[in-house]
Design an enzyme around this catalytic site. Structure first.
Site, short mmCIF file in Angstrom:
data_model
loop_
_atom_site.label_atom_id
_atom_site.label_comp_id
_atom_site.label_asym_id
_atom_site.label_seq_id
_atom_site.Cartn_x
_atom_site.Cartn_y
_atom_site.Cartn_z
CG MET A 208 37.26 58.22 17.20
SD MET A 208 36.05 56.88 17.31
CE MET A 208 37.12 55.45 17.40
CG HIS B 113 46.02 60.01 17.00
ND1 HIS B 113 46.21 59.09 18.01
CD2 HIS B 113 44.90 59.63 16.35
CE1 HIS B 113 45.24 58.20 17.98
NE2 HIS B 113 44.44 58.49 16.98
N GLY C 253 45.18 58.64 8.57
CA GLY C 253 46.30 57.70 8.58
C GLY C 253 46.05 56.50 7.68
NE ARG D 166 39.12 49.14 18.80
CZ ARG D 166 38.60 50.06 18.01
NH1 ARG D 166 39.39 50.71 17.17
NH2 ARG D 166 37.32 50.37 18.06
#
Length: 282
Positions: A30, A37, A147, A187
Protein backbone atom coordinates in the site's frame (compact mmCIF):
# COMPACT_ATOMS: atom_id res chain seq x y z
CA UNK A 1 11.41 0.59 -14.32
CA UNK A 2 7.92 1.05 -15.74
CA UNK A 3 5.09 2.80 -13.88
CA UNK A 4 1.77 1.34 -14.94
CA UNK A 5 -1.73 2.47 -13.95
CA UNK A 6 -3.78 0.47 -16.46
CA UNK A 7 -4.97 -3.04 -15.68
CA UNK A 8 -4.90 -3.92 -19.37
CA UNK A 9 -1.33 -2.73 -19.79
CA UNK A 10 -0.11 -4.47 -16.64
CA UNK A 11 -1.69 -7.75 -17.74
CA UNK A 12 -0.22 -7.39 -21.24
CA UNK A 13 3.34 -6.85 -19.95
CA UNK A 14 3.31 -9.78 -17.54
CA UNK A 15 1.69 -12.04 -20.15
CA UNK A 16 4.58 -11.22 -22.49
CA UNK A 17 7.06 -12.09 -19.75
CA UNK A 18 5.38 -15.41 -19.07
CA UNK A 19 5.22 -16.19 -22.79
CA UNK A 20 8.99 -15.67 -22.85
CA UNK A 21 9.32 -18.26 -20.05
CA UNK A 22 10.31 -15.61 -17.50
CA UNK A 23 9.44 -16.14 -13.84
CA UNK A 24 7.38 -13.30 -12.37
CA UNK A 25 7.29 -12.23 -8.71
CA UNK A 26 4.75 -9.86 -7.13
CA UNK A 27 5.12 -7.80 -3.95
CA UNK A 28 1.73 -6.21 -3.11
CA UNK A 29 2.01 -3.04 -1.01
CA UNK A 30 0.00 0.00 0.00
CA UNK A 31 3.03 2.23 -0.45
CA UNK A 32 4.85 4.48 2.03
CA UNK A 33 7.61 1.93 1.78
CA UNK A 34 10.19 0.96 4.39
CA UNK A 35 12.89 -1.69 4.63
CA UNK A 36 10.30 -4.34 5.40
CA UNK A 37 8.68 -3.82 2.01
CA UNK A 38 12.05 -3.77 0.29
CA UNK A 39 12.92 -7.11 1.88
CA UNK A 40 9.99 -8.55 -0.11
CA UNK A 41 11.19 -7.11 -3.42
CA UNK A 42 14.78 -8.17 -2.67
CA UNK A 43 13.65 -11.74 -2.06
CA UNK A 44 11.52 -11.58 -5.21
CA UNK A 45 14.55 -10.40 -7.23
CA UNK A 46 16.54 -13.40 -6.02
CA UNK A 47 13.87 -15.90 -7.02
CA UNK A 48 12.38 -14.48 -10.25
CA UNK A 49 13.39 -13.00 -13.59
CA UNK A 50 10.94 -10.08 -13.33
CA UNK A 51 9.48 -8.33 -10.29
CA UNK A 52 6.31 -6.27 -10.01
CA UNK A 53 5.52 -4.17 -6.94
CA UNK A 54 1.99 -2.89 -6.59
CA UNK A 55 1.19 0.34 -4.76
CA UNK A 56 -2.50 0.66 -4.02
CA UNK A 57 -4.15 1.95 -0.85
CA UNK A 58 -7.16 -0.33 -0.97
CA UNK A 59 -10.33 1.40 0.24
CA UNK A 60 -12.21 -1.89 0.66
CA UNK A 61 -10.09 -2.98 3.61
CA UNK A 62 -10.63 0.17 5.67
CA UNK A 63 -13.63 0.46 7.99
CA UNK A 64 -15.75 3.64 8.24
CA UNK A 65 -13.85 4.81 11.33
CA UNK A 66 -10.38 3.85 10.07
CA UNK A 67 -7.56 5.84 8.54
CA UNK A 68 -7.98 5.49 4.75
CA UNK A 69 -7.88 9.24 4.06
CA UNK A 70 -4.89 9.82 6.31
CA UNK A 71 -2.97 6.67 5.44
CA UNK A 72 0.54 7.94 4.65
CA UNK A 73 1.47 8.27 0.99
CA UNK A 74 4.72 9.30 -0.73
CA UNK A 75 4.70 7.98 -4.29
CA UNK A 76 7.82 9.86 -5.39
CA UNK A 77 9.92 8.35 -2.61
CA UNK A 78 8.38 4.90 -3.14
CA UNK A 79 9.28 4.91 -6.82
CA UNK A 80 12.84 6.00 -6.07
CA UNK A 81 13.25 3.15 -3.56
CA UNK A 82 11.76 0.55 -5.89
CA UNK A 83 13.88 1.64 -8.83
CA UNK A 84 17.00 1.45 -6.66
CA UNK A 85 15.92 -2.04 -5.60
CA UNK A 86 15.79 -3.17 -9.21
CA UNK A 87 12.03 -3.65 -9.50
CA UNK A 88 10.96 -4.00 -13.15
CA UNK A 89 7.45 -2.56 -12.97
CA UNK A 90 5.25 -0.74 -10.46
CA UNK A 91 1.50 -1.21 -10.74
CA UNK A 92 -0.17 1.91 -9.33
CA UNK A 93 -3.84 1.91 -10.33
CA UNK A 94 -6.50 4.38 -9.22
CA UNK A 95 -9.47 3.26 -7.15
CA UNK A 96 -11.64 3.87 -10.21
CA UNK A 97 -9.44 1.54 -12.27
CA UNK A 98 -9.67 -1.24 -9.68
CA UNK A 99 -13.30 -0.68 -8.71
CA UNK A 100 -15.15 0.86 -11.66
CA UNK A 101 -18.77 1.93 -11.56
CA UNK A 102 -21.14 -0.95 -10.72
CA UNK A 103 -18.30 -3.07 -9.31
CA UNK A 104 -20.00 -5.40 -6.81
CA UNK A 105 -18.00 -8.64 -6.70
CA UNK A 106 -15.97 -9.87 -3.74
CA UNK A 107 -13.83 -12.75 -2.55
CA UNK A 108 -14.29 -13.88 1.03
CA UNK A 109 -12.52 -16.54 3.08
CA UNK A 110 -14.57 -17.85 5.99
CA UNK A 111 -13.53 -19.64 9.15
CA UNK A 112 -10.29 -17.82 9.96
CA UNK A 113 -11.48 -14.25 9.41
CA UNK A 114 -13.91 -14.02 12.33
CA UNK A 115 -11.22 -13.87 15.04
CA UNK A 116 -8.35 -11.52 16.00
CA UNK A 117 -8.14 -8.73 13.37
CA UNK A 118 -11.31 -9.99 11.71
CA UNK A 119 -13.29 -9.67 14.93
CA UNK A 120 -11.92 -6.19 15.58
CA UNK A 121 -12.31 -4.96 11.97
CA UNK A 122 -15.43 -6.44 10.33
CA UNK A 123 -15.14 -6.61 6.56
CA UNK A 124 -11.39 -5.96 6.58
CA UNK A 125 -10.33 -9.34 5.23
CA UNK A 126 -13.03 -9.40 2.56
CA UNK A 127 -11.41 -6.21 1.26
CA UNK A 128 -7.95 -7.77 1.47
CA UNK A 129 -8.85 -10.99 -0.31
CA UNK A 130 -10.82 -9.18 -3.00
CA UNK A 131 -7.95 -6.86 -3.93
CA UNK A 132 -5.30 -9.57 -3.67
CA UNK A 133 -7.34 -11.90 -5.90
CA UNK A 134 -7.60 -9.07 -8.44
CA UNK A 135 -3.84 -8.45 -8.29
CA UNK A 136 -3.14 -12.16 -8.79
CA UNK A 137 -5.44 -12.22 -11.83
CA UNK A 138 -3.96 -9.02 -13.30
CA UNK A 139 -0.26 -9.78 -12.77
CA UNK A 140 -0.39 -13.59 -12.99
CA UNK A 141 2.76 -14.02 -10.88
CA UNK A 142 4.54 -17.30 -10.26
CA UNK A 143 5.22 -16.17 -6.70
CA UNK A 144 3.77 -13.49 -4.40
CA UNK A 145 5.59 -12.10 -1.37
CA UNK A 146 4.07 -11.07 1.95
CA UNK A 147 5.46 -10.15 5.38
CA UNK A 148 5.00 -12.26 8.51
CA UNK A 149 4.08 -9.12 10.48
CA UNK A 150 0.55 -9.43 9.12
CA UNK A 151 0.25 -13.03 10.31
CA UNK A 152 -3.51 -13.40 9.99
CA UNK A 153 -3.48 -11.81 6.55
CA UNK A 154 -0.84 -14.35 5.54
CA UNK A 155 -2.98 -17.23 6.81
CA UNK A 156 -6.07 -15.91 5.03
CA UNK A 157 -4.29 -15.40 1.69
CA UNK A 158 -2.67 -18.85 1.84
CA UNK A 159 -6.10 -20.39 2.44
CA UNK A 160 -7.63 -18.39 -0.42
CA UNK A 161 -4.89 -19.57 -2.79
CA UNK A 162 -5.30 -23.16 -1.66
CA UNK A 163 -9.10 -23.21 -1.73
CA UNK A 164 -9.48 -21.40 -5.07
CA UNK A 165 -6.52 -23.11 -6.79
CA UNK A 166 -4.60 -19.98 -7.72
CA UNK A 167 -1.56 -21.23 -9.69
CA UNK A 168 1.13 -19.48 -7.70
CA UNK A 169 3.33 -19.85 -4.64
CA UNK A 170 2.98 -17.67 -1.54
CA UNK A 171 6.33 -16.70 -0.01
CA UNK A 172 6.36 -15.39 3.56
CA UNK A 173 9.24 -13.12 4.58
CA UNK A 174 10.34 -12.44 8.19
CA UNK A 175 9.25 -9.33 10.04
CA UNK A 176 11.88 -6.59 9.91
CA UNK A 177 12.39 -4.62 13.10
CA UNK A 178 13.92 -1.39 14.27
CA UNK A 179 16.97 -1.62 16.54
CA UNK A 180 14.74 -1.52 19.65
CA UNK A 181 12.50 -4.34 18.40
CA UNK A 182 9.54 -2.37 17.07
CA UNK A 183 8.19 -4.01 13.92
CA UNK A 184 8.56 -1.78 10.87
CA UNK A 185 5.18 -0.41 9.80
CA UNK A 186 3.91 2.48 7.72
CA UNK A 187 1.70 3.40 10.67
CA UNK A 188 4.69 4.04 12.94
CA UNK A 189 4.84 7.54 11.45
CA UNK A 190 1.68 8.40 13.39
CA UNK A 191 3.40 7.91 16.76
CA UNK A 192 4.64 10.90 18.71
CA UNK A 193 7.94 10.63 20.57
CA UNK A 194 6.44 9.26 23.80
CA UNK A 195 4.22 6.81 21.95
CA UNK A 196 7.11 5.65 19.81
CA UNK A 197 9.13 4.83 22.94
CA UNK A 198 6.15 3.12 24.54
CA UNK A 199 5.43 1.03 21.43
CA UNK A 200 8.43 -1.21 22.11
CA UNK A 201 6.24 -2.88 24.73
CA UNK A 202 4.78 -5.08 21.96
CA UNK A 203 8.16 -6.63 21.27
CA UNK A 204 8.93 -6.98 24.99
CA UNK A 205 5.59 -8.72 25.60
CA UNK A 206 6.18 -11.18 22.76
CA UNK A 207 9.78 -11.82 23.80
CA UNK A 208 8.74 -12.47 27.43
CA UNK A 209 6.07 -14.95 26.35
CA UNK A 210 8.51 -16.62 23.94
CA UNK A 211 11.03 -17.09 26.76
CA UNK A 212 8.33 -18.61 28.96
CA UNK A 213 7.30 -20.97 26.15
CA UNK A 214 10.89 -22.08 25.59
CA UNK A 215 11.23 -22.66 29.33
CA UNK A 216 8.27 -25.05 29.32
CA UNK A 217 5.19 -22.84 29.75
CA UNK A 218 2.84 -24.50 27.25
CA UNK A 219 -0.56 -23.26 28.46
CA UNK A 220 -2.26 -20.87 26.06
CA UNK A 221 -4.01 -18.94 28.82
CA UNK A 222 -0.73 -18.55 30.73
CA UNK A 223 1.04 -17.12 27.67
CA UNK A 224 -1.77 -14.61 27.13
CA UNK A 225 -1.57 -13.53 30.77
CA UNK A 226 2.19 -12.97 30.42
CA UNK A 227 1.76 -10.75 27.34
CA UNK A 228 -1.15 -8.87 28.87
CA UNK A 229 0.83 -8.16 32.05
CA UNK A 230 3.78 -6.71 30.13
CA UNK A 231 1.55 -4.49 28.00
CA UNK A 232 -0.41 -3.33 31.05
CA UNK A 233 2.85 -2.09 32.59
CA UNK A 234 3.02 0.61 29.89
CA UNK A 235 0.62 3.49 30.72
CA UNK A 236 0.33 4.67 27.10
CA UNK A 237 -0.65 1.21 25.79
CA UNK A 238 -4.28 0.12 25.44
CA UNK A 239 -4.72 -3.54 24.49
CA UNK A 240 -7.24 -4.56 21.83
CA UNK A 241 -6.34 -8.23 22.16
CA UNK A 242 -3.58 -10.70 22.94
CA UNK A 243 -3.64 -14.16 21.46
CA UNK A 244 -1.95 -17.56 21.73
CA UNK A 245 -3.49 -19.48 18.85
CA UNK A 246 -3.08 -22.41 16.50
CA UNK A 247 -1.14 -20.96 13.52
CA UNK A 248 -3.27 -22.85 10.98
CA UNK A 249 -6.85 -22.13 12.09
CA UNK A 250 -6.13 -19.21 14.48
CA UNK A 251 -8.24 -20.72 17.26
CA UNK A 252 -7.08 -19.92 20.77
CA UNK A 253 -5.28 -22.47 22.88
CA UNK A 254 -6.91 -22.31 26.29
CA UNK A 255 -5.22 -25.22 28.00
CA UNK A 256 -2.14 -27.21 27.08
CA UNK A 257 -0.69 -26.69 23.62
CA UNK A 258 -0.42 -30.19 22.10
CA UNK A 259 3.07 -31.62 21.73
CA UNK A 260 4.48 -30.95 18.28
CA UNK A 261 2.14 -28.05 17.54
CA UNK A 262 3.26 -24.48 17.06
CA UNK A 263 1.69 -21.38 18.53
CA UNK A 264 1.12 -17.93 17.05
CA UNK A 265 1.53 -15.22 19.66
CA UNK A 266 -0.07 -12.02 18.44
CA UNK A 267 -1.53 -8.76 19.66
CA UNK A 268 -3.06 -5.45 18.69
CA UNK A 269 -2.34 -2.43 20.89
CA UNK A 270 -3.30 1.23 20.63
CA UNK A 271 -1.08 4.19 21.41
CA UNK A 272 -3.26 7.26 21.23
CA UNK A 273 -5.01 7.05 17.86
CA UNK A 274 -2.45 4.62 16.40
CA UNK A 275 -3.15 0.89 16.35
CA UNK A 276 -0.18 -1.48 15.97
CA UNK A 277 -0.02 -5.23 15.53
CA UNK A 278 2.84 -7.69 16.00
CA UNK A 279 3.41 -11.41 16.39
CA UNK A 280 5.87 -14.24 16.94
CA UNK A 281 5.30 -17.69 15.52
CA UNK A 282 6.88 -20.36 17.72
Amino acid sequence: MELISSITEMARITANWRNADLQVGLAPTMGYLHEGHLSLTNRAKMENDKVVASIFVNPLQFGPKEDFSRYPRDLEKDLMLLESAGVDAVFHPTSQEMYPENFNASVEVLGITDVLEGAQRPGHFKGVTTVVAKLFNIVSPHRAYFGQKDAQQVAVIKKMVRDLNFPLEIIICPTLREADGLAMSSRNVYLNADERKAATVLYHALATAKAAFENGSRQGNALRKIMDAVISSEPLAKTDYVSAANPENLREYDGLIPTGYGVLLSMAVRFGSTRLIDNFQL
